[in-house]
Design a protein around this motif. Structure first.
Motif: not given
Length: 374
Positions: A290-309
């Motif tokens: 994913s391109a940057p976005w803020q998972d402010a509601e903790l829907l996912f686990r960034p870095g675990t469910d998907y990678l963030v660039a």
């Protein structure tokens, strides 16, 4: 329970992502034994464009893919609202209806004692606040907002007395892993170019990394201007136009990874709201960056469910890693599926909706009228 839904289109998903979620929710409600009547304007923008581009064959294909789904195509000038809402327990009205029609449906629901909810799945609460403020929601019990940031706008500005967060989700009846094709391309991106709301981001996080890495890539979507088509061609990306959403799982199976590129408004202002494509991609078991976005509601686990660039250079590094490290790719698939199945299916969202409706029927909330409450 009888529910009546007024939406832009159930039939067409041409530049109309809300149709994805609507189809999944309606299918789930029907499967649970509820009566659901879906109304869509007979000459809606999305359906008109789909017919102009693909003809009646696209409508036939929809009905083959979704045999349980039907909609009533209506003309607002002649539709009898009292008849449409007769014996309805609840009506849900999507925000992409004309303001005067939204008001008329709410007034009719109030007169008939039918619970009325307004559904917002767009960014106009911040990008066109004047229009949203002008919509008369005085006869509505509240708003279903597809993110906390949108729900907050309604309550903060007094546009509605109550708002609930109702995120989009994946229809797991259709979105699930499929056997990988024997000959897979490296990357696919499915999305519309739109109105330059993410042109720079698509260049940085999709087009330039694909070109620099010389990946085999495919793009599906509509409303691509000639300049965008030229950029895709220069990067060696195959552009294949509109893709019916029910064909997405098989398309993912022909590719080794995908990317998520949110529009600027969601990345910078309405934090916590991903595109529905993110839910669907993870449900299909394709590694996602994913391109940057803020998972402010903790829907996912960034870095675990998907990678963030964080930028285009990191996108290149992540793409190279995913395409060359099978263990990394499989861990993303496994973890993303786990999160979707545990929290983000249309079945989960129907549970949430029915809880709201049951609570409202047991203890009706005060409706807002002219900025006050009744």
């Amino acid at each position: 329970m009888k529910l009546v839904l007024f939406y832009h289109s159930l039939i067409s998903d041409w530049n109309h992502g809300n149709a994805h979620f609507l189809r999944g929710v309606v299918s789930e409600l029907l499967d649970r034994g509820h009566q659901v009547d879906v109304y869509e304007p007979e000459s809606g923008w999305s359906l008109s464009n789909l017919l102009a581009e693909r003809g009646e064959a696209a409508i036939d294909d929809f009905h083959l893919a979704f045999p349980e789904l039907r909609s009533v195509r209506y003309d607002a000038a002649t539709l009898d609202l009292d008849q449409a809402l007769e014996n309805a327990d609840a009506v849900i009205v999507h925000e992409w209806n004309p303001p005067e029609w939204i008001s008329s449906i709410g007034e009719c629901a109030g007169r008939l004692g039918c619970t009325a909810l307004f559904h917002d799945t767009h960014h106009r609460s911040v990008t066109d606040a004047a229009t949203m403020a002008s919509i008369d929601l005085s006869h509505y019990d509240g708003v279903l907002a597809f993110g906390q940031a949108v729900a907050d706008q309604y309550v903060r500005h007094g546009w509605a007395a109550h708002a609930w967060v109702w995120h989009e989700a994946a229809d797991l009846r259709r979105f699930k892993p499929m056997p990988a094709a024997e000959q897979q391309k490296d990357l696919v991106w499915i999305g519309n170019w739109g109105d330059d709301e993410r042109s720079a981001e698509l260049a940085e996080f999709l087009i330039e990394p694909v070109g620099q890495l010389a990946l085999s890539a495919t793009v599906h979507g509509v409303r691509y201007p000639q300049q965008a088509l030229t950029l895709l061609q220069q990067a060696g990306i195959e552009y294949r136009g509109w893709l019916p959403n029910h064909r997405v799982p098989e398309t993912f199976a022909k590719h080794r990874c995908t990317v998520h590129v949110p529009r600027q408004t969601y990345a910078r202002q309405l934090h916590g709201i991903p595109t529905i494509r993110m839910f669907e991609a993870l449900a299909c078991g394709i590694p996602l960056i994913s391109a940057p976005w803020q998972d402010a509601e903790l829907l996912f686990r960034p870095g675990t469910d998907y990678l963030v660039a964080a930028d285009g250079n990191e996108m290149q590094r992540h793409l190279r890693a995913v395409l060359n490290d099978s263990e990394l790719a499989q861990s993303l698939v496994r973890n993303g599926l786990e999160t979707i199945r545990a929290r983000h299916s249309c079945a989960h969202r129907v549970d949430e909706l029915l809880h709201i409706l049951t609570t409202l029927r047991a203890q009706p909330l005060r409706r807002s009228v002219g900025g006050g409450l009744v």
